[in-house]
Design a protein around this motif. Sequence first.
Motif, PDB file in Angstrom:
ATOM      1  N   UNK A 178      78.109 -14.574  31.838  1.00 46.85           N
ATOM      2  CA  UNK A 178      78.932 -15.770  31.834  1.00 46.85           C
ATOM      3  C   UNK A 178      80.161 -15.557  30.807  1.00 46.85           C
ATOM      4  N   UNK A 179      80.271 -16.618  30.177  1.00 40.88           N
ATOM      5  CA  UNK A 179      81.530 -16.330  29.159  1.00 40.88           C
ATOM      6  C   UNK A 179      81.238 -15.304  28.067  1.00 40.88           C
ATOM      7  N   UNK A 180      80.120 -15.038  27.967  1.00 39.67           N
ATOM      8  CA  UNK A 180      79.920 -13.934  27.208  1.00 39.67           C
ATOM      9  C   UNK A 180      80.293 -12.817  27.193  1.00 39.67           C
ATOM     10  N   UNK A 181      80.646 -12.577  28.512  1.00 41.31           N
ATOM     11  CA  UNK A 181      81.335 -11.117  28.892  1.00 41.31           C
ATOM     12  C   UNK A 181      82.647 -11.329  29.329  1.00 41.31           C
ATOM     13  N   UNK A 182      83.284 -12.227  28.867  1.00 38.43           N
ATOM     14  CA  UNK A 182      84.639 -12.478  28.992  1.00 38.43           C
ATOM     15  C   UNK A 182      85.648 -11.467  27.859  1.00 38.43           C
ATOM     16  N   UNK A 183      85.023 -10.990  27.039  1.00 40.80           N
ATOM     17  CA  UNK A 183      85.564  -9.991  26.384  1.00 40.80           C
ATOM     18  C   UNK A 183      84.345  -8.938  25.918  1.00 40.80           C
ATOM     19  N   UNK A 184      84.503  -7.618  26.193  1.00 34.84           N
ATOM     20  CA  UNK A 184      83.670  -6.532  25.852  1.00 34.84           C
ATOM     21  C   UNK A 184      84.186  -5.526  24.688  1.00 34.84           C
ATOM     22  N   UNK A 185      83.156  -5.288  23.868  1.00 37.51           N
ATOM     23  CA  UNK A 185      83.379  -4.424  22.838  1.00 37.51           C
ATOM     24  C   UNK A 185      82.626  -3.086  23.070  1.00 37.51           C
ATOM     25  N   UNK A 186      83.314  -2.053  22.917  1.00 39.10           N
ATOM     26  CA  UNK A 186      82.703  -0.747  22.993  1.00 39.10           C
ATOM     27  C   UNK A 186      82.688  -0.159  21.675  1.00 39.10           C
ATOM     28  N   UNK A 187      81.498   0.542  21.310  1.00 39.22           N
ATOM     29  CA  UNK A 187      81.353   0.913  19.817  1.00 39.22           C
ATOM     30  C   UNK A 187      80.587   2.195  20.048  1.00 39.22           C
ATOM     31  N   UNK A 188      81.087   3.220  19.028  1.00 43.24           N
ATOM     32  CA  UNK A 188      80.607   4.349  18.761  1.00 43.24           C
ATOM     33  C   UNK A 188      78.766   4.313  18.552  1.00 43.24           C
ATOM     34  N   UNK A 189      78.106   5.216  19.074  1.00 45.08           N
ATOM     35  CA  UNK A 189      76.680   5.139  19.027  1.00 45.08           C
ATOM     36  C   UNK A 189      76.374   5.953  17.600  1.00 45.08           C
ATOM     37  N   UNK A 190      75.487   5.154  16.989  1.00 43.32           N
ATOM     38  CA  UNK A 190      75.026   5.463  15.587  1.00 43.32           C
ATOM     39  C   UNK A 190      73.647   6.085  15.817  1.00 43.32           C
ATOM     40  N   UNK A 191      73.463   7.019  14.903  1.00 46.44           N
ATOM     41  CA  UNK A 191      72.046   7.713  15.010  1.00 46.44           C
ATOM     42  C   UNK A 191      71.264   7.378  13.622  1.00 46.44           C
TER      43      UNK A 191
END
Length: 430
Positions: A178-191
């Motif tokens: 829904x509206x939660x996906x109107x913007x998408x954040x890409x992030x570095x994978x942390x270990x």
Amino acid sequence: MMAMNILLLGAGGREHALAWKLAQSPRLERLYAAPGNPGIAEHAMLVDLDVGDHAAVVAFCTANRIALVVIGPEAPLVDGLADSLRAAGVPVFGPSKAAAQLEGSKGFTKDLCARADIPTAAYVRTTSVDEAHAALERFSLPVVIKADGLAAGKGVIIALTREEAEAAITDMFSGSFGVAGAEVVLEEFMTGEEASFFALTDGRAIVPFGSAQDHKRVGDGDTGPNTGGMGAYSPASVLTPELETQVINRIIRPTVDTMAAEGMPYSGVLYAGLMLTSEGPKLIEYNARFGDPECQVLMMRLGDDLPALLLAVAEGTLADYGPVTLSHDTALTVVMAARGYPGTPDKGGAITLPAASDGAKIFHAGTAEKDGALVANGGRVLNVTATGASVTEAKAKAYALVEAIDFPSGFCRTDIGWREVERESAKGVR
């Protein structure tokens, strides 16, 4: 402090744990809950209130001399209910709409971290499929893809391949969340190992409120899709006192100070999801309310009078309160879910509960009464919670209680607390 009427908003296991603890207070005159559930009804008078109708909630508070409103879930906070209550002079535990953006928008929180030099994963905010696909080039694999808004704990994908990442991006922008996906954040994978840290704040003072470890994936061995949480235990021994000090000084304090300086002071509980990396603790994300099921284990350990503590936060007097008292014992909770969860859960399954034993409690998360019988009415249905001198002991007591529950259409993980049990076993702890 005079006897208080309190209104608790919410219907899940978190709210049942809060109701159970609020009801123990000698300061409590009457506890109301909306909408509540059959477990909450043991401690509170259930009322029919639409939390989206702010005027109706305010009117109820006025008519019933409510001295404190406790907002359990995140949606009413992001919707600004706390602002409407404060404007009417009603003390409320929970942040304003502006401050609740810490949970309501992952991009907002990442930008705040950048401004306040708070350690977190590298990221890019995107507003279209094409922009997100192009941004993928800047990340190595695996990569984390997050829907920006509220997605009930399910809007996070850890993509192991570029194809998985592209599919997740397309899925989110196509409206799956829904509206939660109107913007998408890409992030570095942390270990590292994940842990959760909780702190109360009234916008100035900060009072630590303990640690926990959650189990997000649906299956044993941390396999299968992410859920809202299949179990938790507290405290998390990996979050040592030294690391907690780092978390407060480098993550919590800069957040509180920056929010205040920018005109949106944060009042309530800050729930920091952390990755314990080789470079120190880093923030994964914030929640603007108690976790579920982390709240259940925290309430089992809390020695303080909960209404007095939450009112100190609501009224801005937390600096005068002092540290909270948390038992040194471990509390562990096992989530019993309805078959099909986290997809489409089977509702209506009959449940028969045993009497809870000492040091153990069954919190209702998604139950209803039908023709006088208890039935499943949600994905996560019961939180079977126990305390013990160690994680190993608390786990044994919780699963013994699980075995005594008759819930044929329910299931649970069998390994809640497994990391800590392994550590305790290596030390000879039973």
